[in-house]
Structures are given as structure tokens and as C-alpha cells.
Design an enzyme around this catalytic site. Structure first.
Site, PDB file in Angstrom:
ATOM      1  CG  HIS A 105      81.765 -45.110  21.970  1.00 14.10           C
ATOM      2  ND1 HIS A 105      83.112 -45.582  21.841  1.00 14.10           N
ATOM      3  CD2 HIS A 105      81.940 -44.153  21.027  1.00 14.10           C
ATOM      4  CE1 HIS A 105      83.716 -45.230  20.709  1.00 14.10           C
ATOM      5  NE2 HIS A 105      83.136 -44.404  20.102  1.00 14.10           N
ATOM      6  CB  SER A 107      80.619 -40.280  18.535  1.00  6.58           C
ATOM      7  OG  SER A 107      81.776 -41.250  18.643  1.00  6.58           O
ATOM      8  CG  ASP A 189      72.017 -34.270   7.633  1.00 14.33           C
ATOM      9  OD1 ASP A 189      71.110 -33.607   8.378  1.00 14.33           O
ATOM     10  OD2 ASP A 189      71.919 -33.725   6.663  1.00 14.33           O
ATOM     11  CG  HIS A 193      78.122 -45.430  14.155  1.00 18.69           C
ATOM     12  ND1 HIS A 193      78.342 -44.286  13.516  1.00 18.69           N
ATOM     13  CD2 HIS A 193      79.227 -46.339  14.184  1.00 18.69           C
ATOM     14  CE1 HIS A 193      79.431 -44.200  13.462  1.00 18.69           C
ATOM     15  NE2 HIS A 193      80.174 -45.130  13.773  1.00 18.69           N
ATOM     16  CB  ILE A 194      77.194 -49.551  18.759  1.00 16.76           C
ATOM     17  CG1 ILE A 194      76.302 -48.478  19.597  1.00 16.76           C
ATOM     18  CG2 ILE A 194      78.258 -50.062  19.500  1.00 16.76           C
ATOM     19  CD1 ILE A 194      75.269 -49.596  20.672  1.00 16.76           C
TER      20      ILE A 194
END
Length: 250
Positions: A105, A107, A189, A193-194
Site C-alpha cells: 500500500h 500510506s 514533505d 512509497h510502497i
């Protein structure tokens, strides 16, 4: 927030000592419909890190508090899992304890704690805030090493290189819901990512540098990586305790 309206005790509770058999001293049984509201909480077991590969909670378990997380789910295809196997196998030459993730996923929130009676209004607020968003693509193709806030776990992930602006717009709306409930907003900032793999402890020193470059080379040379790492997002999900809520994108 409103105070709890129901207090309950076991329906098998004995009469008070010295009650003399008076019916007026016995507590009435709690209706099954009320008890059912708390089934999940009664069934929860005390957390044991030994059962979870040494992972440690970021915050202590508290009855009636539900760990909650908003995210974009990714359904891994066969080619993605082949790439994952290559990355994990190579990372293990530097850190043998690296373990492949089982679910994937991006986030859109930190993990926060909701009180049970907040869950439904919280989800309604999310639904309203996210209703206008359309499906879109991201490209996640840059290998990066992360740790959680407490530095108790290290992750190898694929950072989003295209689609960052759309993700920031979503986070902005999720943050507004968090603020309604005085909960922590997302990171400033953020690096979307996965996560692909993880290990216990802060092992960035072992996984960055030479290892990181070699992992990036694997991604860059993997057949059809440009296709499999271009992800279309179709829904947003929120997991609260053992409940899942889905918000389809238009």
C-alpha cells in the site's frame, strides 16, 4: 467528546452479600445488542511481539482504542512478486533477517488511535472529504530505505516518482479529518512509497549505500519494470482495528 452512555457488568454476577435474597439488589442483565458492540474488544488478546517477528507496537494497546490507518491498497501481480523475490534475496546478503511484505500500500496517514464511538463519524467525514477524487496513476520505481518513527523497524520501499502531487492533495483532505478529532496529521514533505520488505531494528547503515544501489539496479533492469511499477489507484481504504472501510475513486 460525549461520555459513554452504557456501563455493563457480567450478567452472571451474584447478588450482593447480605442482600437477603432481595430482587431489588440484583443488576439487570445487559441486552445482547449492547454486548455485541464490544465483542471485538473483548476478543482482543494481549499483544506479544514474539508472535509478530519481534515487531513492537508504536503505542500501547488500550481497551476501547482502535489503531487506524488510511491508505491506497495495491494488489500485487505475479511479475511484481517476482521482482520482490529478487530484491529480498539480494537484501538478505547484507541483512539476513529481511522479510518480504505480504500486503502492499501507499500510506495517506500515520497510524492513529480512535475511540470506538468515533469510528462511524470518522469514516463519514473521510467519505465526504474524499468523494471528489478521481482514479489516477503513480510510478513507484525508486528504491529507498526507511525506518518507523521509533526506529524499531527498517523498511525497503519503492518511492513514488510520478503522482506525488495527487497524493499530497489526498493527504490534505485526510489531514483535515484528523484535525477534527485532534489526531496527528501526516508527515511534512512525505516520501510516498510502497514498502517491499522489513526487518527489526534500525539497519539503515547496512541497507543503504552499496546495497541500495544494487537493489536499484535490479529494479532498473527488471523486465517490464516500467509497466508493473506504474500503478492505477482505484480506491482508498481505512483500517480501524479489524474493520475495513472502502472509498472508491471516481
Amino acid at each position: 467528546m460525549r461520555a459513554a452512555l452504557v456501563g455493563y457488568s457480567s450478567s452472571e454476577e451474584e447478588e450482593e452479600e447480605g442482600g437477603g435474597g432481595s430482587r431489588g439488589s440484583r443488576r439487570l442483565p445487559v441486552p445482547e445488542s449492547v454486548l455485541a458492540m464490544f465483542e471485538e474488544e473483548r476478543d482482543e488478546k494481549r499483544d506479544d511481539s514474539a508472535l509478530h517477528g519481534g515487531r513492537v507496537r508504536c503505542f500501547p494497546h488500550e481497551r476501547g482504542s482502535w489503531a487506524t490507518h488510511v491508505y491506497l491498497p495495491y494488489q500485487a501481480q505475479e511479475e511484481f512478486l517476482e521482482l520482490l523475490e529478487l530484491l529480498v534475496s539480494h537484501a538478505r546478503t547484507y541483512v539476513p533477517s529481511v522479510t518480504a511484505m505480504e500486503e502492499f500500500h501507499v500510506s495517506l496517514s500515520q497510524s492513529v488511535v480512535l475511540r470506538y464511538h468515533w469510528i462511524n463519524p470518522f469514516m463519514q467525514s473521510l467519505k465526504e472529504r474524499l468523494a471528489s477524487f478521481h482514479r489516477f496513476f503513480c510510478v513507484a520505481d525508486q528504491v529507498k530505505v526507511y525506518t518507523n518513527q521509533n526506529k524499531t523497524r527498517t523498511f525497503v520501499g519503492l518511492e513514488v516518482s510520478t503522482g506525488h502531487f495527487q497524493l499530497l492533495e489526498m493527504v490534505s483532505e485526510v489531514d483535515k479529518v484528523m484535525e477534527e478529532y485532534d489526531l496527528p496529521v501526516f508527515y511534512k514533505d512525505p516520501s510516498f512509497h510502497i514498502s517491499m520488505a522489513w526487518c527489526v531494528g534500525d539497519l539503515r547503515g547496512s541497507l543503504e549505500g552499496q546495497c541500495l544501489q544494487e537493489l536499484q539496479d535490479i529494479v532498473d533492469t527488471f523486465e517490464d519494470s516500467a509497466r508493473i511499477l506504474r500503478v492505477q489507484w482505484e480506491q482508498i481504504r481505512c483500517k480501524s482495528g479489524n474493520k475495513f472501510f472502502c472509498f472508491p475513486l471516481r
